[in-house]
Write an enzyme that holds these catalytic residues in place. Structure first.
Site, PDB file in Angstrom:
ATOM      1  N   GLY A 115      39.207  24.969  40.230  1.00 28.72           N
ATOM      2  CA  GLY A 115      40.309  25.568  39.495  1.00 28.72           C
ATOM      3  C   GLY A 115      41.614  25.026  40.043  1.00 28.72           C
ATOM      4  O   GLY A 115      41.661  24.525  41.173  1.00 28.72           O
TER       5      GLY A 115
ATOM      6  N   GLN B 233      50.608  24.161  41.526  1.00 25.91           N
ATOM      7  CA  GLN B 233      49.984  23.202  42.439  1.00 25.91           C
ATOM      8  C   GLN B 233      50.268  21.753  42.056  1.00 25.91           C
ATOM      9  O   GLN B 233      49.996  20.839  42.838  1.00 25.91           O
ATOM     10  CB  GLN B 233      48.468  23.438  42.516  1.00 25.91           C
ATOM     11  CG  GLN B 233      48.132  24.779  43.172  1.00 25.91           C
ATOM     12  CD  GLN B 233      46.637  24.976  43.266  1.00 25.91           C
ATOM     13  OE1 GLN B 233      45.996  25.360  42.296  1.00 25.91           O
ATOM     14  NE2 GLN B 233      46.077  24.693  44.427  1.00 25.91           N
TER      15      GLN B 233
ATOM     16  N   CYS C 136      41.126  26.206  48.841  1.00 27.69           N
ATOM     17  CA  CYS C 136      42.220  25.992  47.893  1.00 27.69           C
ATOM     18  C   CYS C 136      42.737  24.570  48.071  1.00 27.69           C
ATOM     19  O   CYS C 136      42.900  24.114  49.209  1.00 27.69           O
ATOM     20  CB  CYS C 136      43.336  26.997  48.168  1.00 27.69           C
ATOM     21  SG  CYS C 136      44.761  26.823  47.077  1.00 27.69           S
ATOM     22  N   LEU C 137      42.960  23.882  46.951  1.00 27.63           N
ATOM     23  CA  LEU C 137      43.421  22.493  47.025  1.00 27.63           C
ATOM     24  C   LEU C 137      44.754  22.371  47.751  1.00 27.63           C
ATOM     25  O   LEU C 137      45.061  21.316  48.309  1.00 27.63           O
ATOM     26  CB  LEU C 137      43.544  21.897  45.612  1.00 27.63           C
ATOM     27  CG  LEU C 137      42.237  21.700  44.832  1.00 27.63           C
ATOM     28  CD1 LEU C 137      42.533  21.171  43.440  1.00 27.63           C
ATOM     29  CD2 LEU C 137      41.283  20.774  45.567  1.00 27.63           C
TER      30      LEU C 137
ATOM     31  N   HIS D  75      41.735  34.033  41.704  1.00 20.04           N
ATOM     32  CA  HIS D  75      42.419  33.131  42.651  1.00 20.04           C
ATOM     33  C   HIS D  75      43.511  32.353  41.904  1.00 20.04           C
ATOM     34  O   HIS D  75      44.640  32.230  42.389  1.00 20.04           O
ATOM     35  CB  HIS D  75      41.393  32.189  43.296  1.00 20.04           C
ATOM     36  CG  HIS D  75      41.969  31.162  44.226  1.00 20.04           C
ATOM     37  ND1 HIS D  75      41.682  31.141  45.578  1.00 20.04           N
ATOM     38  CD2 HIS D  75      42.807  30.110  44.007  1.00 20.04           C
ATOM     39  CE1 HIS D  75      42.339  30.127  46.141  1.00 20.04           C
ATOM     40  NE2 HIS D  75      43.020  29.477  45.210  1.00 20.04           N
ATOM     41  N   GLU D  76      43.168  31.841  40.708  1.00 19.00           N
ATOM     42  CA  GLU D  76      44.147  31.042  39.952  1.00 19.00           C
ATOM     43  C   GLU D  76      45.277  31.914  39.408  1.00 19.00           C
ATOM     44  O   GLU D  76      46.436  31.503  39.419  1.00 19.00           O
ATOM     45  CB  GLU D  76      43.459  30.267  38.814  1.00 19.00           C
ATOM     46  CG  GLU D  76      42.437  29.232  39.263  1.00 19.00           C
ATOM     47  CD  GLU D  76      42.896  28.354  40.419  1.00 19.00           C
ATOM     48  OE1 GLU D  76      44.090  28.023  40.509  1.00 19.00           O
ATOM     49  OE2 GLU D  76      42.049  28.016  41.262  1.00 19.00           O
TER      50      GLU D  76
ATOM     51  N   HIS E 261      47.834  32.475  41.945  1.00 18.07           N
ATOM     52  CA  HIS E 261      48.761  31.341  42.073  1.00 18.07           C
ATOM     53  C   HIS E 261      49.951  31.507  41.127  1.00 18.07           C
ATOM     54  O   HIS E 261      51.084  31.182  41.478  1.00 18.07           O
ATOM     55  CB  HIS E 261      48.057  30.025  41.714  1.00 18.07           C
ATOM     56  CG  HIS E 261      47.386  29.347  42.867  1.00 18.07           C
ATOM     57  ND1 HIS E 261      48.070  28.880  43.961  1.00 18.07           N
ATOM     58  CD2 HIS E 261      46.078  29.042  43.086  1.00 18.07           C
ATOM     59  CE1 HIS E 261      47.213  28.307  44.809  1.00 18.07           C
ATOM     60  NE2 HIS E 261      45.992  28.398  44.300  1.00 18.07           N
TER      61      HIS E 261
HETATM   62 CO    CO Z   1      44.193  27.751  45.111  1.00 14.29          CO
END
Ligand code: CO
Length: 166
Positions: free
Chosen positions: A46, A51, A90-91, A132-133, A136
């Site tokens: 995701g 991001q 997380c990226l 989670h997304e 963000h």
């Molecule tokens: Co993340």
């Protein structure tokens, strides 16, 4: 369609609440496509617009056994239920993995790229990834929710175990 650089913590855009999308136009379609290309390039499940340095309420996530791409424009959480602790990454936090408590069920409303409003129910890891997304998009990051961090050795051991089972 472009692979973008992933914004890493700490960057102000990651902790800033995003703006609602007012019109779903070519720019938003291109954003969805960039999110997809960037997520695939970096092996994520995701990714959210902040991001890739875009302060809009747009995110994508892979869900279901077929790993379908769910596109979320202006998502809102309508209902959650249950609680479960599981590991997340997380990226925007390379190398950080930790336990986070999340609901086991979520019902959301969002728009797709055609501007259609849809409702969706998800459970388990899908619910976790969706929440989670959406976090963000509210400027909320998973590191603030971690109750236990995993060391690189623990992560390596887990992958080894997974490979042995496979
Ligand atoms: Co993340």
């Amino acid at each position: 369609m472009t692979i973008k650089e992933v914004v890493k913590h700490p960057a102000k855009v990651l902790t800033t609440k995003t703006k609602e999308v007012e019109v779903i136009n070519e720019e938003i379609i291109a954003l969805l496509d960039d999110l997809y290309d960037t997520m695939i390039e970096h092996d994520g499940v995701g990714i959210a617009a902040p991001q890739i340095d875009v302060g809009l309420r747009v995110a994508i996530v892979e869900i279901g056994d077929e790993r379908d791409i769910l596109e979320m424009i202006n998502p809102t959480v309508l209902e959650t239920d249950g609680a479960e602790v599981d590991m997340e990454g997380c990226l925007s936090f390379p190398g950080l993995f930790g336990d986070v408590e999340r609901p086991t069920y979520v019902r959301i409303e969002a728009a797709d790229r055609e501007g259609r409003i849809y409702e969706l129910e998800a459970g388990g890891f899908d619910a976790r990834a969706i929440l989670h997304e959406i976090d963000h998009l509210d400027g909320v990051l998973f590191n603030d929710k971690i109750t236990r961090t995993y060391t690189e050795e623990e992560i390596a051991a887990m992958y080894e175990e997974m490979e042995e089972e496979a």
